[in-house]
Design a protein around this motif. Structure first.
Motif, PDB file in Angstrom:
ATOM      1  N   MET A  78       2.117  22.774   9.304  1.00  0.00           N
ATOM      2  CA  MET A  78       2.770  23.112   8.043  1.00  0.00           C
ATOM      3  C   MET A  78       3.440  21.882   7.427  1.00  0.00           C
ATOM      4  SD  MET A  78       4.632  26.766   8.788  1.00  0.00           S
ATOM      5  CE  MET A  78       3.686  28.267   9.044  1.00  0.00           C
ATOM      6  N   ILE A  79       3.344  21.785   6.096  1.00  0.00           N
ATOM      7  CA  ILE A  79       4.067  20.756   5.354  1.00  0.00           C
ATOM      8  C   ILE A  79       5.274  21.450   4.736  1.00  0.00           C
ATOM      9  CG2 ILE A  79       3.985  19.058   3.506  1.00  0.00           C
ATOM     10  CD1 ILE A  79       0.993  18.858   3.911  1.00  0.00           C
ATOM     11  N   ASN A  80       6.406  21.322   5.370  1.00  0.00           N
ATOM     12  CA  ASN A  80       7.612  22.055   4.962  1.00  0.00           C
ATOM     13  C   ASN A  80       8.647  21.123   4.364  1.00  0.00           C
ATOM     14  OD1 ASN A  80       6.816  24.670   5.854  1.00  0.00           O
ATOM     15  ND2 ASN A  80       7.277  24.087   7.967  1.00  0.00           N
ATOM     16  N   PHE A 130      10.395  19.086  -3.622  1.00  0.00           N
ATOM     17  CA  PHE A 130       9.754  19.776  -2.508  1.00  0.00           C
ATOM     18  C   PHE A 130       8.237  19.645  -2.621  1.00  0.00           C
ATOM     19  CE2 PHE A 130      13.914  21.081  -1.810  1.00  0.00           C
ATOM     20  CZ  PHE A 130      14.013  21.761  -0.608  1.00  0.00           C
ATOM     21  N   ILE A 131       7.590  19.420  -1.481  1.00  0.00           N
ATOM     22  CA  ILE A 131       6.166  19.098  -1.473  1.00  0.00           C
ATOM     23  C   ILE A 131       5.313  20.344  -1.668  1.00  0.00           C
ATOM     24  CG2 ILE A 131       4.277  18.185  -0.066  1.00  0.00           C
ATOM     25  CD1 ILE A 131       6.257  16.335   1.268  1.00  0.00           C
ATOM     26  N   ASP A 132       4.360  20.217  -2.599  1.00  0.00           N
ATOM     27  CA  ASP A 132       3.339  21.247  -2.778  1.00  0.00           C
ATOM     28  C   ASP A 132       2.091  20.890  -1.974  1.00  0.00           C
ATOM     29  OD1 ASP A 132       1.953  23.489  -3.843  1.00  0.00           O
ATOM     30  OD2 ASP A 132       1.043  22.204  -5.364  1.00  0.00           O
ATOM     31  N   LYS A 133       1.671  19.602  -2.088  1.00  0.00           N
ATOM     32  CA  LYS A 133       0.496  19.136  -1.347  1.00  0.00           C
ATOM     33  C   LYS A 133       0.697  17.682  -0.928  1.00  0.00           C
ATOM     34  CE  LYS A 133      -2.777  21.977  -4.021  1.00  0.00           C
ATOM     35  NZ  LYS A 133      -3.935  21.922  -4.947  1.00  0.00           N
ATOM     36  N   TRP A 134       0.054  17.310   0.148  1.00  0.00           N
ATOM     37  CA  TRP A 134      -0.008  15.905   0.571  1.00  0.00           C
ATOM     38  C   TRP A 134      -1.470  15.579   0.832  1.00  0.00           C
ATOM     39  CZ3 TRP A 134      -1.189  13.416   5.397  1.00  0.00           C
ATOM     40  CH2 TRP A 134      -0.901  12.039   5.416  1.00  0.00           C
ATOM     41  N   ASN A 135      -1.938  14.506   0.204  1.00  0.00           N
ATOM     42  CA  ASN A 135      -3.364  14.150   0.263  1.00  0.00           C
ATOM     43  C   ASN A 135      -4.246  15.325  -0.153  1.00  0.00           C
ATOM     44  OD1 ASN A 135      -3.150  11.449   0.855  1.00  0.00           O
ATOM     45  ND2 ASN A 135      -3.355  11.716   3.066  1.00  0.00           N
ATOM     46  N   TYR A 136      -3.763  16.061  -1.154  1.00  0.00           N
ATOM     47  CA  TYR A 136      -4.487  17.168  -1.800  1.00  0.00           C
ATOM     48  C   TYR A 136      -4.586  18.425  -0.952  1.00  0.00           C
ATOM     49  CZ  TYR A 136      -5.815  13.184  -4.687  1.00  0.00           C
ATOM     50  OH  TYR A 136      -5.785  12.054  -5.474  1.00  0.00           O
ATOM     51  N   PHE A 137      -3.889  18.489   0.162  1.00  0.00           N
ATOM     52  CA  PHE A 137      -3.919  19.682   1.016  1.00  0.00           C
ATOM     53  C   PHE A 137      -2.509  20.237   1.195  1.00  0.00           C
ATOM     54  CE2 PHE A 137      -7.843  17.517   2.246  1.00  0.00           C
ATOM     55  CZ  PHE A 137      -8.745  18.565   2.254  1.00  0.00           C
ATOM     56  N   SER A 165       0.847  -1.194   0.000  1.00  0.00           N
ATOM     57  CA  SER A 165       0.000   0.000   0.000  1.00  0.00           C
ATOM     58  C   SER A 165       0.882   1.243   0.000  1.00  0.00           C
ATOM     59  CB  SER A 165      -0.927  -0.020   1.221  1.00  0.00           C
ATOM     60  OG  SER A 165      -1.828   1.061   1.180  1.00  0.00           O
ATOM     61  N   ASP A 166       0.259   2.409   0.211  1.00  0.00           N
ATOM     62  CA  ASP A 166       0.998   3.671   0.180  1.00  0.00           C
ATOM     63  C   ASP A 166       0.648   4.497   1.400  1.00  0.00           C
ATOM     64  OD1 ASP A 166      -1.181   5.898  -0.632  1.00  0.00           O
ATOM     65  OD2 ASP A 166      -1.604   4.057  -1.735  1.00  0.00           O
ATOM     66  N   ASP A 167       1.365   5.619   1.561  1.00  0.00           N
ATOM     67  CA  ASP A 167       1.141   6.483   2.717  1.00  0.00           C
ATOM     68  C   ASP A 167       0.481   7.801   2.333  1.00  0.00           C
ATOM     69  OD1 ASP A 167       3.299   7.457   1.349  1.00  0.00           O
ATOM     70  OD2 ASP A 167       4.424   8.053   3.129  1.00  0.00           O
ATOM     71  N   GLY A 168      -0.188   7.835   1.189  1.00  0.00           N
ATOM     72  CA  GLY A 168      -0.909   9.040   0.801  1.00  0.00           C
ATOM     73  C   GLY A 168      -0.538   9.507  -0.589  1.00  0.00           C
ATOM     74  N   VAL A 169      -1.235  10.542  -1.035  1.00  0.00           N
ATOM     75  CA  VAL A 169      -1.009  11.121  -2.362  1.00  0.00           C
ATOM     76  C   VAL A 169      -0.057  12.307  -2.228  1.00  0.00           C
ATOM     77  CG1 VAL A 169      -2.069  12.185  -4.377  1.00  0.00           C
ATOM     78  CG2 VAL A 169      -3.309  10.425  -3.097  1.00  0.00           C
ATOM     79  N   TYR A 170       1.064  12.242  -2.925  1.00  0.00           N
ATOM     80  CA  TYR A 170       2.062  13.310  -2.898  1.00  0.00           C
ATOM     81  C   TYR A 170       1.955  14.160  -4.161  1.00  0.00           C
ATOM     82  CZ  TYR A 170       4.511  11.230   1.088  1.00  0.00           C
ATOM     83  OH  TYR A 170       4.835  10.742   2.331  1.00  0.00           O
ATOM     84  N   ASN A 171       2.152  15.445  -3.987  1.00  0.00           N
ATOM     85  CA  ASN A 171       2.245  16.374  -5.106  1.00  0.00           C
ATOM     86  C   ASN A 171       3.501  17.203  -4.870  1.00  0.00           C
ATOM     87  OD1 ASN A 171       1.203  19.424  -6.151  1.00  0.00           O
ATOM     88  ND2 ASN A 171       0.848  17.721  -7.527  1.00  0.00           N
ATOM     89  N   VAL A 172       4.543  16.973  -5.707  1.00  0.00           N
ATOM     90  CA  VAL A 172       5.830  17.626  -5.483  1.00  0.00           C
ATOM     91  C   VAL A 172       6.267  18.356  -6.746  1.00  0.00           C
ATOM     92  CG1 VAL A 172       6.479  15.804  -3.854  1.00  0.00           C
ATOM     93  CG2 VAL A 172       7.273  15.680  -6.222  1.00  0.00           C
ATOM     94  N   TYR A 173       7.158  19.319  -6.577  1.00  0.00           N
ATOM     95  CA  TYR A 173       7.698  20.070  -7.707  1.00  0.00           C
ATOM     96  C   TYR A 173       8.692  19.213  -8.478  1.00  0.00           C
ATOM     97  CZ  TYR A 173       5.530  24.205  -5.672  1.00  0.00           C
ATOM     98  OH  TYR A 173       4.615  25.099  -5.179  1.00  0.00           O
ATOM     99  N   THR A 174       8.621  19.289  -9.803  1.00  0.00           N
ATOM    100  CA  THR A 174       9.514  18.478 -10.632  1.00  0.00           C
ATOM    101  C   THR A 174      10.895  19.091 -10.762  1.00  0.00           C
ATOM    102  OG1 THR A 174       8.848  19.617 -12.672  1.00  0.00           O
ATOM    103  CG2 THR A 174       7.553  17.684 -12.005  1.00  0.00           C
TER     104      THR A 174
END
Length: 493
Positions: A253-255, A233-240, A214-223
């Protein structure tokens, strides 16, 4: 002709020296340009295949705490005494799936992790059993601690029906990956089921239940396509963009990065940040020293011992008190119940390293040691790539006295360790050689060329200056020895 040659050499030396000095400034621009081609998280770059699927083996070693005086703890409230057993080692394979690129130079993905038991790296098979506090038992007691007495008596009824005890003998595999718990099953089906609420409680329990495959969530990071300094660097985690677990803005904060990239040209005077889903928060690491891995210089960054300090010692941590600042845990222990389905789970460093002495001495058999129990990352400073990662955390439970719940009458309030783990990854020879060939060697050549230009320019400039000085001295001496006029000899006719 000599003067022109000297002047020409001087100009040439000056130009070479200036080019060498200027190249020191241009070096970062050249390297940045090269990294901009090699390191973005997109198909076709050097970094992409290693980012998509971990190229090096990752291992997770588990150490369990076996309580050897459970009867005395129940009957007289004695201090728990434990023996550490382990390691039980699993090899991890990680791969990013569901990769989707977005218009704002970010990429969205999930990272699937599989766990494979490694018997030859373990003290025994993971079906070996140990004794520790019954976590579902304590979690249910924790959930109803502020409820009406009749609700707590209902839990006593459930305990009597299921025969559950304050302590439980369980295998290493089951405590990690899950088992059907009689108490949770009874509460779910026979109590909550009466009110059509059984879907709210899973009858299975495990510290890593449903994690395998399984996974630990949806990551959205800068390419890093537009700015290589932001790669990973993370932009969003689990869409937030922020968390909602904690009571403070700073704590939520997600830093920083996802822990796989830290941006090029690392400045050792600045702290680094990354997000950890295991800790349900962002974590900070501090530079310690520079050393070498497989002939490559890296910066050692350490997770400080005061990471989980109480607000009195570290005011910024007040936001991690749950549910508010009036309910802070002892220093060195993080209450993760807010992100673990309301259980009384805690997170700390192994053996409560850096914790309040009362926490450490609340259990016999703990021996915190910074060499064995601290966490760190080794980062290659030019690229920001981690060459070695060692994360060591301990999962525990907060136990409180309860005069109503069966078995908790004599129990003193304490923080109890259940298991600690060491997740580690280390760059192998193949990847180190590829790094040297694609990145380190070209950068070293450029750096050597800088030095050669500066040295050559300096030598030519110095040589021209010496030649000019000698020429000047020769002309000056000739002028001093030559008379102002030549005497004419007079002859007598």
């Amino acid at each position: 002709m000599g003067r022109k040659c000297t002047a020409g050499c001087g100009v040439c030396g000056l130009v070479l020296g200036l080019l060498g000095a200027l190249s020191l400034t241009l070096f970062h621009l050249v390297v940045k340009f090269e990294l901009g081609k090699l390191m973005p998280l997109k198909v076709g770059t050097f970094a992409y295949p290693y980012w998509k699927k971990a190229p090096i083996p990752v291992y997770m070693q588990f150490y369990v705490f076996d309580v050897i005086n459970s009867d005395e703890v129940i009957e007289t409230g004695a201090k728990p005494s434990v023996l550490e057993r382990g390691p039980y080692t699993y090899r991890l394979e990680k791969e990013k799936v569901g990769i989707k690129y977005n218009d704002n130079n970010t990429v969205t993905y999930r990272q699937i992790t599989w766990y494979y038991f490694e018997r030859n790296m373990s003290v025994g098979y993971d079906n070996e059993t140990f004794t520790n506090f019954n976590i579902p038992y304590l979690s249910v007691a924790y959930l109803v601690r502020f409820e009406y007495p009749w609700v707590q008596e209902l839990i006593n009824y459930a305990l009597a029906i299921t025969g559950e005890n304050l302590f439980k003998v369980v295998s290493v595999h089951d405590i990690l990956y899950g088992y059907e718990d009689p108490l949770l099953k009874f509460v779910s089906q026979d109590i909550m089921g009466l009110f059509n609420m059984s879907h709210f409680l899973d009858p299975n329990f495990g510290l890593m239940y449903k994690w395998n495959g399984s996974d630990d969530g949806v990551y959205n990071v800068y390419t890093g396509s537009d700015d290589i300094f932001r790669a990973g660097f993370i932009d969003k985690w689990n869409y937030f963009k922020t968390l909602s677990f904690w009571s403070g803005k700073y704590a939520n904060m997600i830093n920083g990065s996802d822990g796989e990239f830290f941006g090029p040209f690392v400045d050792s005077s600045k702290d680094m940040l990354f997000y950890s889903s295991q800790a349900c928060r962002s974590l900070l690491v501090k530079y310690q020293y520079t050393h070498s891995i497989k002939g490559i210089d890296v910066y050692r960054y350490l997770l400080p011992a005061d990471t989980f300090a109480c607000p009195a010692e570290k005011p910024d941590n007040v936001g991690f008190c749950s549910p508010d600042s009036n309910h802070c845990m002892a220093s060195g222990v993080l209450n993760v119940s807010v992100c673990r389905n309301g259980s009384s789970g805690t997170l700390s460093f192994p053996h409560f390293l850096g914790a309040d002495p009362d926490v450490i001495h609340g259990v016999d058999g703990l021996h915190p040691n910074s060499e064995q129990h601290s966490s760190f990352i080794d980062i290659e400073p030019t690229t920001g790539l981690p060459f070695q990662m060692v994360f060591r955390f301990q999962v525990g439970i907060h136990i409180t006295n309860n005069s109503i719940i069966k078995g908790l009458h004599n129990i003193r309030s304490l923080h109890m360790p259940i298991v600690w783990f060491n997740e580690s990854a280390y760059i192998d020879d193949d990847l180190a050689n590829k790094f040297k060939a694609r990145l380190e060697l070209p950068m070293n050549i450029v750096h050597v060329m800088q030095i050669i230009l500066i040295i050559m320019g300096s030598l030519i400039l110095i040589g021209s200056a010496i030649r000019w000085f000698r020429k000047y001295k020769t002309v000056e001496n000739d002028t001093e020895e030559k008379p102002l006029f030549t005497p004419v000899s007079l002859k007598n006719d």
